[in-house]
Design a protein around this motif. Structure first.
Motif, PDB file in Angstrom:
ATOM      1  N   TYR A  47      -6.396   3.161   3.674  1.00  0.00           N
ATOM      2  CA  TYR A  47      -5.860   3.916   2.655  1.00  0.00           C
ATOM      3  C   TYR A  47      -6.451   4.456   1.702  1.00  0.00           C
ATOM      4  O   TYR A  47      -6.270   5.545   0.766  1.00  0.00           O
ATOM      5  CB  TYR A  47      -4.497   2.964   2.168  1.00  0.00           C
ATOM      6  CG  TYR A  47      -3.287   3.023   2.690  1.00  0.00           C
ATOM      7  CD1 TYR A  47      -3.105   2.526   4.170  1.00  0.00           C
ATOM      8  CD2 TYR A  47      -2.118   3.396   2.080  1.00  0.00           C
ATOM      9  CE1 TYR A  47      -1.931   2.563   4.687  1.00  0.00           C
ATOM     10  CE2 TYR A  47      -0.815   3.514   2.947  1.00  0.00           C
ATOM     11  CZ  TYR A  47      -0.809   3.033   4.185  1.00  0.00           C
ATOM     12  OH  TYR A  47       0.418   2.875   4.930  1.00  0.00           O
ATOM     13  N   HIS A  48      -7.754   3.758   1.530  1.00  0.00           N
ATOM     14  CA  HIS A  48      -8.869   4.611   0.629  1.00  0.00           C
ATOM     15  C   HIS A  48      -9.318   5.705   1.495  1.00  0.00           C
ATOM     16  O   HIS A  48      -9.360   6.853   0.672  1.00  0.00           O
ATOM     17  CB  HIS A  48     -10.118   3.428   0.345  1.00  0.00           C
ATOM     18  CG  HIS A  48     -11.259   4.069  -0.081  1.00  0.00           C
ATOM     19  ND1 HIS A  48     -11.484   4.606  -1.247  1.00  0.00           N
ATOM     20  CD2 HIS A  48     -12.484   4.625   0.665  1.00  0.00           C
ATOM     21  CE1 HIS A  48     -12.381   5.197  -1.387  1.00  0.00           C
ATOM     22  NE2 HIS A  48     -13.153   5.041  -0.378  1.00  0.00           N
ATOM     23  N   LEU A  82       0.760  -1.269  -0.166  1.00  0.00           N
ATOM     24  CA  LEU A  82       0.066   0.119   0.115  1.00  0.00           C
ATOM     25  C   LEU A  82       0.813   1.211  -0.016  1.00  0.00           C
ATOM     26  O   LEU A  82       0.467   2.387  -0.603  1.00  0.00           O
ATOM     27  CB  LEU A  82      -0.987  -0.207   1.126  1.00  0.00           C
ATOM     28  CG  LEU A  82      -1.942  -0.961   1.012  1.00  0.00           C
ATOM     29  CD1 LEU A  82      -2.616  -1.065   2.479  1.00  0.00           C
ATOM     30  CD2 LEU A  82      -3.138  -0.614  -0.009  1.00  0.00           C
ATOM     31  N   GLU A  83       1.915   1.094   0.709  1.00  0.00           N
ATOM     32  CA  GLU A  83       2.871   2.290   0.812  1.00  0.00           C
ATOM     33  C   GLU A  83       3.349   2.581  -0.814  1.00  0.00           C
ATOM     34  O   GLU A  83       3.672   3.749  -1.210  1.00  0.00           O
ATOM     35  CB  GLU A  83       4.033   2.037   1.661  1.00  0.00           C
ATOM     36  CG  GLU A  83       3.472   2.512   3.178  1.00  0.00           C
ATOM     37  CD  GLU A  83       3.390   3.682   3.346  1.00  0.00           C
ATOM     38  OE1 GLU A  83       4.119   4.842   3.200  1.00  0.00           O
ATOM     39  OE2 GLU A  83       2.062   4.365   3.796  1.00  0.00           O
ATOM     40  N   TYR A 142      -6.181   8.395   2.095  1.00  0.00           N
ATOM     41  CA  TYR A 142      -5.372   8.746   0.724  1.00  0.00           C
ATOM     42  C   TYR A 142      -6.259   8.750  -0.436  1.00  0.00           C
ATOM     43  O   TYR A 142      -5.611   8.970  -1.556  1.00  0.00           O
ATOM     44  CB  TYR A 142      -4.016   7.943   0.649  1.00  0.00           C
ATOM     45  CG  TYR A 142      -3.175   8.080   2.107  1.00  0.00           C
ATOM     46  CD1 TYR A 142      -2.580   9.068   2.487  1.00  0.00           C
ATOM     47  CD2 TYR A 142      -2.861   6.962   2.706  1.00  0.00           C
ATOM     48  CE1 TYR A 142      -1.895   9.256   3.397  1.00  0.00           C
ATOM     49  CE2 TYR A 142      -2.027   6.793   3.892  1.00  0.00           C
ATOM     50  CZ  TYR A 142      -1.606   8.112   4.222  1.00  0.00           C
ATOM     51  OH  TYR A 142      -0.720   8.281   5.277  1.00  0.00           O
ATOM     52  N   LEU A 182      -6.980   6.029  -1.977  1.00  0.00           N
ATOM     53  CA  LEU A 182      -6.549   4.844  -2.768  1.00  0.00           C
ATOM     54  C   LEU A 182      -7.723   3.937  -3.162  1.00  0.00           C
ATOM     55  O   LEU A 182      -8.822   3.900  -2.329  1.00  0.00           O
ATOM     56  CB  LEU A 182      -5.754   3.883  -2.054  1.00  0.00           C
ATOM     57  CG  LEU A 182      -4.316   4.438  -2.001  1.00  0.00           C
ATOM     58  CD1 LEU A 182      -3.339   3.018  -1.542  1.00  0.00           C
ATOM     59  CD2 LEU A 182      -3.825   5.183  -2.997  1.00  0.00           C
ATOM     60  N   ARG A 211       0.535   3.992  -2.766  1.00  0.00           N
ATOM     61  CA  ARG A 211       0.353   5.500  -2.221  1.00  0.00           C
ATOM     62  C   ARG A 211       1.481   6.484  -2.918  1.00  0.00           C
ATOM     63  O   ARG A 211       1.413   7.387  -3.403  1.00  0.00           O
ATOM     64  CB  ARG A 211       0.343   5.737  -0.792  1.00  0.00           C
ATOM     65  CG  ARG A 211       0.248   6.997  -0.148  1.00  0.00           C
ATOM     66  CD  ARG A 211      -0.042   6.926   1.267  1.00  0.00           C
ATOM     67  NE  ARG A 211       1.322   6.931   2.023  1.00  0.00           N
ATOM     68  CZ  ARG A 211       1.982   7.800   2.569  1.00  0.00           C
ATOM     69  NH1 ARG A 211       1.571   8.958   1.987  1.00  0.00           N
ATOM     70  NH2 ARG A 211       3.181   7.690   3.083  1.00  0.00           N
ATOM     71  N   LYS A 212       2.812   6.005  -3.025  1.00  0.00           N
ATOM     72  CA  LYS A 212       3.717   6.771  -3.451  1.00  0.00           C
ATOM     73  C   LYS A 212       3.969   6.839  -4.827  1.00  0.00           C
ATOM     74  O   LYS A 212       4.468   7.790  -5.399  1.00  0.00           O
ATOM     75  CB  LYS A 212       5.060   6.582  -2.659  1.00  0.00           C
ATOM     76  CG  LYS A 212       4.991   6.855  -1.075  1.00  0.00           C
ATOM     77  CD  LYS A 212       6.233   6.229  -0.142  1.00  0.00           C
ATOM     78  CE  LYS A 212       6.053   6.527   1.245  1.00  0.00           C
ATOM     79  NZ  LYS A 212       6.968   5.640   1.933  1.00  0.00           N
ATOM     80  N   PRO A 261      -0.630   6.161  -7.079  1.00  0.00           N
ATOM     81  CA  PRO A 261      -1.906   6.419  -6.356  1.00  0.00           C
ATOM     82  C   PRO A 261      -2.980   6.358  -7.340  1.00  0.00           C
ATOM     83  O   PRO A 261      -4.355   6.254  -6.407  1.00  0.00           O
ATOM     84  CB  PRO A 261      -1.863   7.666  -5.718  1.00  0.00           C
ATOM     85  CG  PRO A 261      -0.950   8.536  -6.721  1.00  0.00           C
ATOM     86  CD  PRO A 261       0.131   7.513  -7.187  1.00  0.00           C
TER      87      PRO A 261
END
Lengths: 330, 330
Positions: free
Chosen positions: B169-170, B114-115, B173, B175, B118-119, B122
Motif C-alpha cells: 500500500y506504500h 489499509l483500505e 498507493y 501510503l 487509502r479511501k 491517505p
C-alpha cells in the motif's frame, strides 16, 4: 525419475483448479497416463475455469464443480493419492481492486484444503502451484530460491502465504507438500478473454485476431517463458517422488526473451497483427517488476526437469490451438 | 530526531490494539506527551486487551471498543494524523489450532484498516507492529532485515502478509506506512494469564506467584529482549518522521541472553519461584526457532533508536508492577 510417468497409472489424483489453464492440461495428461483423475473447480467467472478445456476427456476425468472453501474438501480428498493444488486467483490487477477476494481465494482456500488433507488424508502427496511473482522486482538475475521475497502486489503477498502454509503443514504436521514457483506459462487452454491474467495470453489473443499489440515501456523487459506441457511435466515429476517433500522449486524458461522479441515472434507466427510501444499505465507501472528470469538448477538437479519446448515451437502450437478453437476462448 | 516526542503534542493519534500490552503503554505515553489519543480495541477474550491497562488515563485516552474488521474503521481513521497499528493475534500455538481465526485477525483485519486509510485518509502516517517471528529459524546471527523469511507457524505467515500489505500500500498507493519487527517484548500490562502469548509473560507470572518455571530444552537458547518502554520509544520515533515510510526495521535487545540466565535473573529478582529443565513438548518443538537475536543497526542509523532499559532493570520494574496489580493480571 525415468518412470515418473508410469507412477500415475491407476493412481487416484485430485486436481484443484482442474478446469483452468494449467490444471486442465495436467488433467488431460494424467488421464492419458492412466490415472483416475478428479478435477475440482469453482468455475468462478473470469478466473480461467472452462468446461471446454476438458473436451474429449469427459469420460476419463471426473469433474466436481465446487469452491475449495468449505467442508466439501474434507470429503473430496479422501482416498486420493496425489493432490495437484492449482486453484487460485491469478490476476495481479484484480488483487488490488478487490484484495479481500484475492485473500479468500489464495489464502483462506489453501487453509481449507490443507486442513482437509491433515484431518482426512495426511499421507496425501500435495504439489502446490506457486509463482515467481512472490519475488517481486529482482535484486539479482537469475533469481534463485534464496532470493528475498518482496512482492509488489496483494496477489504476490497472498501467494506467499499459500505456499508457506504448505511448507508449515509439512514441517509441523509432516504433510508431503511442495511448491513449484511457476514463471510465465503459455499455451492452449489459457483464459485470453481479458488482459488481467498476465500479458502473454493477451498478446496471443491479439495476434490471433490480427490486432495491434501494445507493449508497455520499451519492450526490453526480459522474461522467461514455459510452454504448458513443460509445466505439466514439472508437476508430474514433483508429484511422483518423495524428494520434493517440503521443498520449493523455481521453474525457469528456455532462454530469457525480451517482450519485444516475444511479440515480434508472435506476429510473425500468426502472420497477422502488429505492435506498438506505449508508456506504462501508472497502475501497471507500480506493480511491474522489470526483468525477471529464474535460476532453475534446483529442480533440474532434484527432479531432472528442464523445459523441452522451445519458445517458437510453443508459440506455434499455441496460435494453432486458439485458431482452431477461437469461439471457445475469444 | 531530538524533538520526536514534541511532535505528538496536540496530534490526533489512533492506536489499534490500544488496550493490549504494547498498545496501552503507547497510549499512556502519547497522552503524557499531549496527544489526542483514540484507542481502538476489540477486547476479544484471551487476546491481551484489558481495560485496566488504561487505568488512570480514562479522561485522556478515548476508548472505542470495536473489531477492526468491518466498515467502522472507515469512520475511525478520519481526521487522524498517526495510526499505530498494533491489533493482532499473537499466539503461535493458537494459530496452529485455529488457523482461520489467525488469518482473519492478522490478514483480513489489516486489509480493512489499509483500505480505510487509502479511501478515507491517505495522508495518515501508519506504523505497523511486525515481528521477528517472520524470520523463523535463523540462518545466521544476528538477523538483519535482509534475512530470508521462513516462518515456522501460521501466525508467522499471516504476520508476513500483514506487514507486506503495508509495504505494498506504500509502493502502490503511496501510503506512509512502515513496520517495526519486534523481538521479545516484556514489561507491565502484558497478558500473563495463560502461556500462549510467548514465554516471557508466563515466566514472569510464575516468578511473581513463586511457582516453578519450566524451561524447554537445555535453556541455552539465546534471545533478545526489549522492555516495553523501549518499544514504545521506537514507535514514537517511527511515527514522527518521513524517513520511516516504506521501511521495515528490526528492533533488537540489549544483549542476547539465554533463557536459563533470564529465568535465574527473574527468580533472583522476585526472591521466590524456582526453575527446572524439561524436554520440549512436541507441538512446541516443531515451531521453536532456537537462538534468535536481531541486528538493529538500521533503526539505530535511521531513527536513532536503541534500547535504553537493561534487562535486569526492566525485569525489576516488571515484577514490581505485577506484584502491585496481581489481581488484574493473574
Amino acid at each position: 525419475m525415468t518412470d515418473y510417468r508410469d507412477f500415475y497409472r491407476g493412481r487416484k489424483v485430485l486436481v484443484t483448479g482442474g478446469l483452468g489453464f494449467i490444471g486442465s492440461n495436467l488433467c488431460r495428461t494424467l488421464a492419458d497416463l492412466g490415472a483416475q483423475v478428479l478435477a475440482v473447480d469453482s468455475l468462478l467467472p473470469d478466473y480461467g475455469g472452462n468446461l471446454f478445456n476438458l473436451a474429449g476427456y469427459e469420460d476419463r476425468v471426473r469433474i466436481n464443480v465446487a469452491d475449495v472453501r468449505g467442508h466439501g474438501m474434507q470429503y473430496l480428498v479422501r482416498g486420493q493419492e496425489v493432490l495437484f493444488n492449482l486453484a487460485g486467483q491469478v490476476s495481479h490487477v484484480d488483487s488490488m481492486t478487490d484484495p479481500f477476494t484475492d485473500l479468500e481465494i489464495n489464502c483462506t482456500s489453501q487453509l481449507w484444503i490443507l486442513e482437509a488433507v491433515r484431518k482426512q488424508n495426511p499421507d496425501l502427496k500435495v504439489v502446490y502451484a506457486g509463482t515467481r511473482q512472490i519475488y517481486g522486482k529482482p535484486r539479482y538475475l537469475p533469481v534463485d530460491e534464496n532470493h528475498l521475497l518482496t512482492p509488489t502486489d496483494v496477489n504476490g503477498i497472498n501467494k506467499i502465504s499459500g505456499e508457506f502454509y504448505h511448507l508449515v503443514y509439512h514441517s509441523v504436521y509432516g504433510l508431503r507438500a511442495s511448491s513449484l514457483r511457476l514463471t510465465n506459462t503459455y499455451g492452449p487452454r489459457q483464459l485470453i478473454r481479458h488482459d488481467r491474467q498476465g500479458f502473454i495470453g493477451w498478446f496471443v489473443r491479439k495476434a490471433v485476431l490480427g490486432e495491434e499489440i501494445q507493449i508497455f515501456g520499451d519492450g526490453q523487459q526480459k522474461r522467461d517463458f514455459d510452454y504448458v506441457d513443460d509445466v505439466v511435466d514439472a508437476f508430474l515429476r514433483a508429484g511422483a517422488t518423495d524428494s520434493s517433500d517440503g521443498q520449493v522449486f523455481n521453474l525457469g524458461g528456455d532462454e530469457p526473451t525480451s517482450l519485444l522479441d516475444l511479440v515480434k515472434m508472435l506476429v510473425e507466427i500468426a502472420g497477422r497483427g502488429s505492435f506498438t510501444l506505449v508508456p506504462f499505465p501508472p497502475e501497471r507501472k507500480r506493480i511491474d517488476i522489470g526483468d525477471f528470469y529464474a535460476d532453475a538448477s534446483r529442480i533440474r538437479q532434484t527432479l531432472g526437469w528442464q523445459p523441452r519446448v522451445r519458445l517458437r515451437e510453443g508459440l506455434e502450437r499455441t496460435i494453432a490451438y486458439y485458431r482452431e478453437h477461437k469461439e471457445r476462448y475469444l
